[in-house]
Design an enzyme around this catalytic site. Structure first.
Site, mmCIF file in Angstrom:
data_model
loop_
_atom_site.group_PDB
_atom_site.id
_atom_site.type_symbol
_atom_site.label_atom_id
_atom_site.label_comp_id
_atom_site.label_asym_id
_atom_site.label_seq_id
_atom_site.Cartn_x
_atom_site.Cartn_y
_atom_site.Cartn_z
ATOM 1 N N CYS A 7 2.572 1.322 12.963
ATOM 2 C CA CYS A 7 3.125 1.124 11.613
ATOM 3 C C CYS A 7 2.574 -0.154 10.993
ATOM 4 O O CYS A 7 2.671 -1.220 11.584
ATOM 5 C CB CYS A 7 4.650 1.059 11.699
ATOM 6 S SG CYS A 7 5.430 0.483 10.184
ATOM 7 N N CYS A 11 5.508 -2.911 10.483
ATOM 8 C CA CYS A 11 6.226 -3.538 11.594
ATOM 9 C C CYS A 11 5.692 -4.964 11.852
ATOM 10 O O CYS A 11 4.517 -5.246 11.608
ATOM 11 C CB CYS A 11 6.095 -2.694 12.867
ATOM 12 S SG CYS A 11 7.325 -1.370 13.003
ATOM 13 N N HIS A 47 11.900 -0.791 12.494
ATOM 14 C CA HIS A 47 11.212 0.377 11.941
ATOM 15 C C HIS A 47 12.203 1.486 11.545
ATOM 16 O O HIS A 47 11.910 2.322 10.693
ATOM 17 C CB HIS A 47 10.240 0.890 13.006
ATOM 18 C CG HIS A 47 9.345 1.998 12.541
ATOM 19 N ND1 HIS A 47 8.268 1.785 11.722
ATOM 20 C CD2 HIS A 47 9.376 3.340 12.784
ATOM 21 C CE1 HIS A 47 7.664 2.943 11.492
ATOM 22 N NE2 HIS A 47 8.319 3.902 12.115
ATOM 23 N N ASN A 79 11.363 4.550 -2.609
ATOM 24 C CA ASN A 79 11.222 5.979 -2.335
ATOM 25 C C ASN A 79 11.657 6.185 -0.896
ATOM 26 O O ASN A 79 11.020 5.652 0.008
ATOM 27 C CB ASN A 79 9.774 6.439 -2.469
ATOM 28 C CG ASN A 79 9.308 6.420 -3.908
ATOM 29 O OD1 ASN A 79 10.091 6.660 -4.830
ATOM 30 N ND2 ASN A 79 8.041 6.126 -4.100
ATOM 31 N N SER A 86 5.321 7.019 2.056
ATOM 32 C CA SER A 86 4.152 7.144 2.925
ATOM 33 C C SER A 86 4.423 6.554 4.303
ATOM 34 O O SER A 86 3.665 6.775 5.236
ATOM 35 C CB SER A 86 2.960 6.442 2.279
ATOM 36 O OG SER A 86 3.299 5.102 1.990
ATOM 37 N N HIS A 105 9.118 3.206 7.658
ATOM 38 C CA HIS A 105 9.686 1.855 7.822
ATOM 39 C C HIS A 105 10.386 1.457 6.505
ATOM 40 O O HIS A 105 9.748 1.419 5.458
ATOM 41 C CB HIS A 105 8.563 0.861 8.145
ATOM 42 C CG HIS A 105 9.072 -0.456 8.635
ATOM 43 N ND1 HIS A 105 8.711 -0.993 9.844
ATOM 44 C CD2 HIS A 105 9.933 -1.348 8.079
ATOM 45 C CE1 HIS A 105 9.329 -2.162 10.008
ATOM 46 N NE2 HIS A 105 10.064 -2.387 8.951
ATOM 47 N N HIS A 128 11.507 0.141 3.247
ATOM 48 C CA HIS A 128 10.916 -0.855 2.362
ATOM 49 C C HIS A 128 11.079 -0.419 0.915
ATOM 50 O O HIS A 128 11.372 0.747 0.639
ATOM 51 C CB HIS A 128 9.415 -1.008 2.670
ATOM 52 C CG HIS A 128 8.592 0.198 2.342
ATOM 53 N ND1 HIS A 128 8.563 1.335 3.137
ATOM 54 C CD2 HIS A 128 7.782 0.475 1.287
ATOM 55 C CE1 HIS A 128 7.760 2.229 2.588
ATOM 56 N NE2 HIS A 128 7.274 1.747 1.464
ATOM 57 N N GLN A 163 9.334 -1.243 -3.254
ATOM 58 C CA GLN A 163 8.139 -1.761 -3.915
ATOM 59 C C GLN A 163 8.522 -2.477 -5.199
ATOM 60 O O GLN A 163 9.554 -2.179 -5.800
ATOM 61 C CB GLN A 163 7.194 -0.612 -4.261
ATOM 62 C CG GLN A 163 6.731 0.161 -3.052
ATOM 63 C CD GLN A 163 5.614 1.114 -3.444
ATOM 64 O OE1 GLN A 163 4.588 0.717 -3.998
ATOM 65 N NE2 GLN A 163 5.815 2.380 -3.169
HETATM 66 ZN ZN ZN Z 1 7.470 -0.082 11.125
#
Ligand code: ZN
Ligand code: ZN
Ligand code: ZN
Length: 349
Positions: A52, A55, A115, A155, A163, A166, A168, A170
């Site tokens: 990833c 990570c 993750h 998203n 995509s 993990h 997150h 934007q």
């Molecule tokens: Zn990750």
């Protein structure tokens, strides 16, 4: 036709923020459904994935290595949709073929080194750190002289095109105010001019009085399925106070926001006992140096799921060619979300 009939007959509802109509077809929820209603087994989750790029300690594009971060982490997107240093350039052929160069800054915010740790499964103080980092990033980008709008969005899930699993979000900051915020801004400005009141302060009053579309609330915020919702379980989170951006939240409100984000996403996960996919984001006042008394801070959640973890709503056909349409009513969706527990379905398993 009286209001009671609207509950069972096709009707259209007005979206005062986008100034457009949505078609509601409550009678259609009776139609036979032949699609699947399976529950999806959740993928085995791992705390760290060596493959990833989000990570801690892992290598990203071009050999850049993430620090071994222990809380949150922000970096400039390695494959940004916009660039900060493009030269001005214009094209206009009879107002029909029109373009202009656009500068922008794109960043990625990792919620946690884990993750597998999503917002609904994080501790309240961990979600709060995400809110604090987003606030700090918003201010930093708002201070860039040419940045007029900062869009923070998440998203979640492959259904929404995420995509990387993990957790997150934007941040895209750019030179011009994009379409949707521009439309909302125009509506809020016109409402203030015509009524000498804030559109969303007045709307929130009606929702609190009515209560039928309220999902959950705390001292700082209220989560409602908007009267004009298009997505089956769409939600708006509204600040009780007339705030313009994350920067206006006081210390208590930062905690309140983190709390309601967490509680709402737990309800979402519990609805179909799945990691509930959605696109969400904050709408904040433009950062164009003007004052925006009309603007009221809020968040939108647009989740695609309709009947189960595998059955989603598609925006096709009529939606693409004519306008948005929904079957289950906003009131029905709100009641289902309101009646769910606020303990995550995976807790204690
Ligand atoms: Zn990750
Ligand atoms: Zn307001
Ligand atoms: Zn909005």
């Amino acid at each position: 036709m009286n209001e009671t009939n609207l509950r069972t007959t096709p009707h259209r509802r007005w979206n005062p923020l986008l100034r457009e109509w949505v078609l509601v077809s409550p009678h259609r929820t009776q139609r036979p459904w032949q699609g699947k209603v399976d529950r999806v087994a959740s993928a085995p989750s791992i705390e760290y994935d060596p493959e990833c790029y989000l990570c801690p300690g892992n290598v990203r594009a071009e050999g850049l290595r993430n620090p071994k971060y222990t809380q949150t982490f922000v970096f400039d997107n390695d494959f940004p949709a916009m660039l900060p240093n493009v030269a001005p350039s214009e094209r206009d052929q009879d107002g029909l073929i029109v373009a202009s160069a656009e500068r922008g800054i794109c960043r990625v915010v990792c919620f946690s080194p884990r993750h597998d740790l999503t917002i609904p499964c994080m501790k309240p103080e961990e979600v709060r750190r995400v809110v604090e980092l987003c606030t700090q990033q918003h201010q930093e980008l708002a201070d860039v002289p040419w940045v007029k709008h900062v869009q923070i969005f998440e998203n979640r899930g492959v259904l929404m095109g995420a995509s990387n699993p993990h957790p997150h979000c934007q941040i895209w900051a750019n030179e011009e105010i994009p379409n949707v915020p521009m439309r909302e801004l125009g509506a809020m400005r016109a409402f203030l001019k015509g009524n000498e009141k804030c559109l969303l302060c007045e709307y929130l009053k009606l929702e609190i009085e009515d209560g039928e579309r309220t999902v959950c609330e705390n001292e700082g915020f209220v989560a409602v399925v908007p009267y004009w919702a298009v997505w089956p379980f769409e939600i708006m989170i509204l600040s009780r106070r007339h705030l313009a951006s994350l920067a206006d939240l006081d210390d208590t409100e930062q905690g309140n926001l983190a709390e309601i984000l967490r509680r709402l996403t737990i309800r979402y996960d519990n609805l179909f006992e799945t990691a509930f996919p959605y696109s969400m984001g904050f709408h904040q006042e433009p950062t164009d140096g003007e004052s925006h008394p009309e603007f009221h801070f809020h968040a939108h959640y647009f989740p695609p799921l309709l009947r189960s973890a595998t059955v989603q709503k598609f925006m096709v056909g009529y939606e693409m060619l004519a306008g948005p349409q929904r079957d289950i009513t906003a009131e029905g969706a709100a009641a289902r979300l309101r009646n769910l527990a606020e303990t995550h379905y995976l807790d204690g398993q």
